[in-house]
Design an enzyme around this catalytic site. Sequence first.
Site, PDB file in Angstrom:
ATOM      1  N   GLU A   1       8.924   5.888 102.316  1.00  0.00           N
ATOM      2  CA  GLU A   1       8.930   4.830 101.311  1.00  0.00           C
ATOM      3  C   GLU A   1       9.120   5.468  99.945  1.00  0.00           C
ATOM      4  OE1 GLU A   1       5.751   1.965 101.181  1.00  0.00           O
ATOM      5  OE2 GLU A   1       5.497   2.003 103.359  1.00  0.00           O
TER       6      GLU A   1
ATOM      7  N   GLU B   1       0.234   4.607 105.744  1.00  0.00           N
ATOM      8  CA  GLU B   1      -0.632   5.006 104.625  1.00  0.00           C
ATOM      9  C   GLU B   1      -2.105   5.084 105.040  1.00  0.00           C
ATOM     10  OE1 GLU B   1       2.090   3.441 100.910  1.00  0.00           O
ATOM     11  OE2 GLU B   1       0.595   2.069 101.703  1.00  0.00           O
TER      12      GLU B   1
END
Length: 446
Positions: free
Chosen positions: A338, A143
Site C-alpha cells: 500500500e 497491518e
Amino acid sequence: MDILPHGSREAVPKDHKILPDVFYPSHGGIDFYHTYKEDIRLFKEMGMKCFRMSIAWTRIYPTGVEEEPNEKGLQFYDNVIDELLKNGIEPLITISHDEFPLHLVEAYGGWRNRILIDLYVKYAKTLFERYKGKVKYWITFNEINFCSVIPWYAAGLEFEEGEHKEQIMFQAAHHQMVASALTVKLARSIDPEMKIGCMINAIPSYANTCKPEDVMESIEANHEIFLYTDVCVRGAYPSYANRFFEEKGVKIVMEDGDAEILAQGCVDFCSFSYYYSRVTPLNPEKVSDLTEDERMLGVLRNPYLKASDWGWVIDPVGLRIILNQLYERYQIPLMIVENGLGAHDELVDGKIHDDYRIEYFKNHLIQVREAIKDGVDVMGYTSWGCIDITAASTGQMSKRYGFIYVDINDDGSGSKKRYKKDSFAWYKRVMESNGEEGLENDSQSI
C-alpha cells in the site's frame, strides 16, 4: 466495517445496530461484486502484473463458527481469481483485512479470545485448499501492528470502563501472531509453492531533535513497529520486548507450545503499507484520549514536509528509509503493498487531471529505485489503490486514491461509471518500462 457509518470512524455503535436513516458506505462500496470483469479489464489495460485483494472472512464463514464454508462466497472469489489469471494478473491475497465476522466480537470479544486462533486457521485452510495451484502469494493479516493503535479495525476490540487496554491489545496481537505462524506452516503443508508474508503499517519515527534522549525516544517508538515483524519474521519476541511490556504494565500469556509455533511459522516475505512518517514524542503531553488520527499520525508535525488534503505528511524519502531499515534487519524480500495519496479529484468533461497524484507516486517510486540501488530486495509494489474505493479511515468516496475514478459521491449517489485519470496513462508507462520511463528528473533522490 459493515456497522461503521459514513463520516467519523471514531465511535463504534455499542449495540452494533444498523440504523435505518444512516448511510453505510461499505454496504455497496464501488460494486466490484458486479463490475469485477470490467475493472480487471481496466487493470490489464493499465499494465498491472499483480493485484492485491482481500477475501472477506464473512463471505466464507458468515459468523466464523460454521463447520462448512459458504459455497456462494467461494464461487465469487473463484470467478475473480480466474478472471485475474485469464488477464495475466497475479493475485496477492490478504486473508484478513478489517472484516472478520461481527459475531466473533459479540460472542468472544474479538481477538482478545484465543478461540479465534482455531477459527482463523480453519478459514485459512479452506482458502489454501480451494486455491492451491492458483494463488501463490498470501498475506496473513492486514497491518497487524494496528492491533495496538486502532484496535477495533485490526482486532475487533471493545473495552469496558477500567479495563487495561494495552494488556488486551497486546494479548490480542499475540493471538494473531500465533494464528499467523500456524497459517504459514499450514500453507507449506498444503502447497510448498505458496509464499506467505506478514504485513505492517510501516511508519518510521524521527527524533524531534538531535538531543540523545530524543533519538532514544524515536528508537523506542519504532520498537512498536518492529515488535510485530520481529516475531513474524524471526519467530520470537525481540530482546527489548520484556522492558517494552513491563513499562506498559503488560504481561503476555504464552500457552504451552506458543514459542515453538512462532519459531516454526516464520514468513517468506515482509510486506507493508507506507503513507507517512512521524515525529517523536508521539504524544508529548501524555493525553489519554487521542483521536484516531493522532494515534496513527502522532501529535507533532514535521516542519520539513508538506501534507495531503487530509493532513497525512508526504515523505517519499521515508519510504527509502523504512525499506533500508527492514531489509537490514531481516534480509528477506520486502513488498510494498500500500502506498498512495488520498486527494480531492474533480471530474470535468469526463477527465480527471491529477498531476498531484503523478507527482506523489513519481517521488515515491524514485525512492524505491534508490532503495533497490542500496541493495534492498524489493519483490513487488502495489499501490493503494488502483481504483477509487471508500476510504477506510473516513468512510468517504471523496478521499480518492485510484488511477481509475469511480463516479460515486459521499452519500452513495452517482452513476458508478469508471473514468481513467491522467495518472492512469502515466502509471501504465511506468509499469510497461519497469520504471525506465515516467521517473525522470529525479533531483529529489539522495
